[in-house]
Motif scaffolding. Structure first.
Motif, PDB file in Angstrom:
ATOM      1  N   MET A 151       3.005  -4.299  -0.832  1.00 27.72           N
ATOM      2  CA  MET A 151       2.400  -4.980   0.316  1.00 27.72           C
ATOM      3  C   MET A 151       3.255  -4.786   1.560  1.00 27.72           C
ATOM      4  O   MET A 151       2.741  -4.464   2.645  1.00 27.72           O
ATOM      5  CB  MET A 151       2.258  -6.469  -0.017  1.00 27.72           C
ATOM      6  N   TYR A 152       4.558  -4.944   1.423  1.00 25.67           N
ATOM      7  CA  TYR A 152       5.457  -4.721   2.556  1.00 25.67           C
ATOM      8  C   TYR A 152       5.368  -3.272   3.045  1.00 25.67           C
ATOM      9  O   TYR A 152       5.275  -3.015   4.249  1.00 25.67           O
ATOM     10  CB  TYR A 152       6.907  -5.018   2.156  1.00 25.67           C
ATOM     11  N   ALA A 175       2.968  -1.139   2.767  1.00 29.68           N
ATOM     12  CA  ALA A 175       1.668  -0.858   3.387  1.00 29.68           C
ATOM     13  C   ALA A 175       1.603  -1.380   4.809  1.00 29.68           C
ATOM     14  O   ALA A 175       1.184  -0.654   5.733  1.00 29.68           O
ATOM     15  CB  ALA A 175       0.554  -1.479   2.542  1.00 29.68           C
ATOM     16  N   PHE A 176       2.034  -2.602   5.026  1.00 27.36           N
ATOM     17  CA  PHE A 176       1.890  -3.185   6.357  1.00 27.36           C
ATOM     18  C   PHE A 176       2.960  -2.667   7.321  1.00 27.36           C
ATOM     19  O   PHE A 176       2.737  -2.633   8.538  1.00 27.36           O
ATOM     20  CB  PHE A 176       1.886  -4.707   6.268  1.00 27.36           C
ATOM     21  N   SER A 189      -3.948   2.483   5.507  1.00 26.34           N
ATOM     22  CA  SER A 189      -2.863   1.691   4.930  1.00 26.34           C
ATOM     23  C   SER A 189      -3.183   0.203   4.964  1.00 26.34           C
ATOM     24  O   SER A 189      -2.802  -0.545   4.056  1.00 26.34           O
ATOM     25  CB  SER A 189      -1.559   1.965   5.679  1.00 26.34           C
ATOM     26  N   GLY A 226      -3.201  -1.997   1.752  1.00 28.15           N
ATOM     27  CA  GLY A 226      -2.309  -3.146   1.801  1.00 28.15           C
ATOM     28  C   GLY A 226      -3.033  -4.449   1.522  1.00 28.15           C
ATOM     29  O   GLY A 226      -2.501  -5.340   0.840  1.00 28.15           O
ATOM     30  N   TYR A 246      -4.452  -9.376   8.476  1.00 26.77           N
ATOM     31  CA  TYR A 246      -4.942  -8.024   8.196  1.00 26.77           C
ATOM     32  C   TYR A 246      -6.399  -8.006   7.763  1.00 26.77           C
ATOM     33  O   TYR A 246      -7.092  -7.002   7.970  1.00 26.77           O
ATOM     34  CB  TYR A 246      -4.023  -7.329   7.189  1.00 26.77           C
ATOM     35  N   PHE A 282       0.266   3.109  -4.726  1.00 31.13           N
ATOM     36  CA  PHE A 282      -0.007   2.931  -3.301  1.00 31.13           C
ATOM     37  C   PHE A 282      -0.160   4.278  -2.603  1.00 31.13           C
ATOM     38  O   PHE A 282      -1.100   4.491  -1.832  1.00 31.13           O
ATOM     39  CB  PHE A 282       1.113   2.134  -2.631  1.00 31.13           C
TER      40      PHE A 282
END
Length: 227
Positions: free
Chosen positions: A50-51, A53-54, A81, A85, A124, A201
């Motif tokens: 998650m980190y 991706a963002f 992304s 994410g 997001y 990912f």
């Protein structure tokens, strides 16, 4: 033989299967929490991804704002992304309460990390909703980039919440100045899971980016033909 386009997804899926096998059949049962602690090997890696991706969204957003001549390429990376994410942060928010209900006796508490993670999800989700309801073009890309950068400001809050405030979440057991506080078998399982979900990912991002690029080519062709 698998084509080059399928190689990364196949490797990623195989890695995730191997990681889950280690999590459920190799890693020892945690003495206090029992088998439910095995969700740790899914929850922590999905939060890590998650980190990634963002942060990727934020970096691509900077490029959208800075590079007027090739903003479309960076905008495609940003939206791809963001979508991937959002999938991973949704997994974080789904798996976490299952684990929390077993260990804390409740599905949800409004502590700093949980709340800031939910805020990140909302930002997001709003980013993608804005894109879906706004005509495509440079204006949408630039406004989306601003939203993407605002969302990134919440990432250090999520990560540092366990240090800044009293929360239900424990402090990290791996990234500590004293060294990891995990037995070797648990640490190995976690590291394999981290690598596996990072590969997943990357595979999802590549696939989603190709779809986005194909969609934009079709839109450009339709625009050139006209009504």
């Amino acid at each position: 033989m698998a084509s080059a386009g399928l190689r990364l997804p196949m490797v990623a899926v195989a890695a995730v299967v191997a990681a889950l096998a280690l999590a459920f059949f190799y890693a020892p049962t945690e003495a206090v929490q029992g088998d439910v602690q095995r969700l740790f090997y899914i929850h922590a890696p999905t939060a890590w991804v998650m980190y990634i991706a963002f942060i990727t969204v934020a970096a691509a957003s900077v490029m959208v704002l800075a590079r007027r001549h090739d903003w479309e390429r960076w905008d495609a990376i940003a939206v791809a992304s963001a979508e991937v994410g959002l999938l991973f942060i949704s997994l974080v928010l789904a798996v976490g309460p299952v684990w929390g209900h077993s260990t804390w006796g409740t599905w949800w508490v409004w502590d700093a990390r949980l709340t800031s993670t939910l805020v990140l999800w909302l930002i997001y989700a709003g980013y993608l909703l804005f894109r879906a309801t706004t005509p495509p073009g440079e204006r949408r890309a630039r406004l989306s980039a601003v939203i993407g950068l605002i969302g990134a400001l919440d990432i250090p809050v999520v990560h540092s919440a366990v240090y800044w405030w009293r929360t239900q979440h424990p402090t990290p057991t791996v990234l500590r100045s004293e060294g990891p506080d995990l037995p070797g078998s648990m640490l190995l399982t976690l590291l394999v899971s981290m690598v596996a979900f990072t590969l997943l990912f990357a595979a999802l991002l590549v696939v989603r980016l190709r779809i986005e690029q194909a969609r934009r080519r079709v839109e450009a062709m339709e625009a050139s033909v006209g009504p």
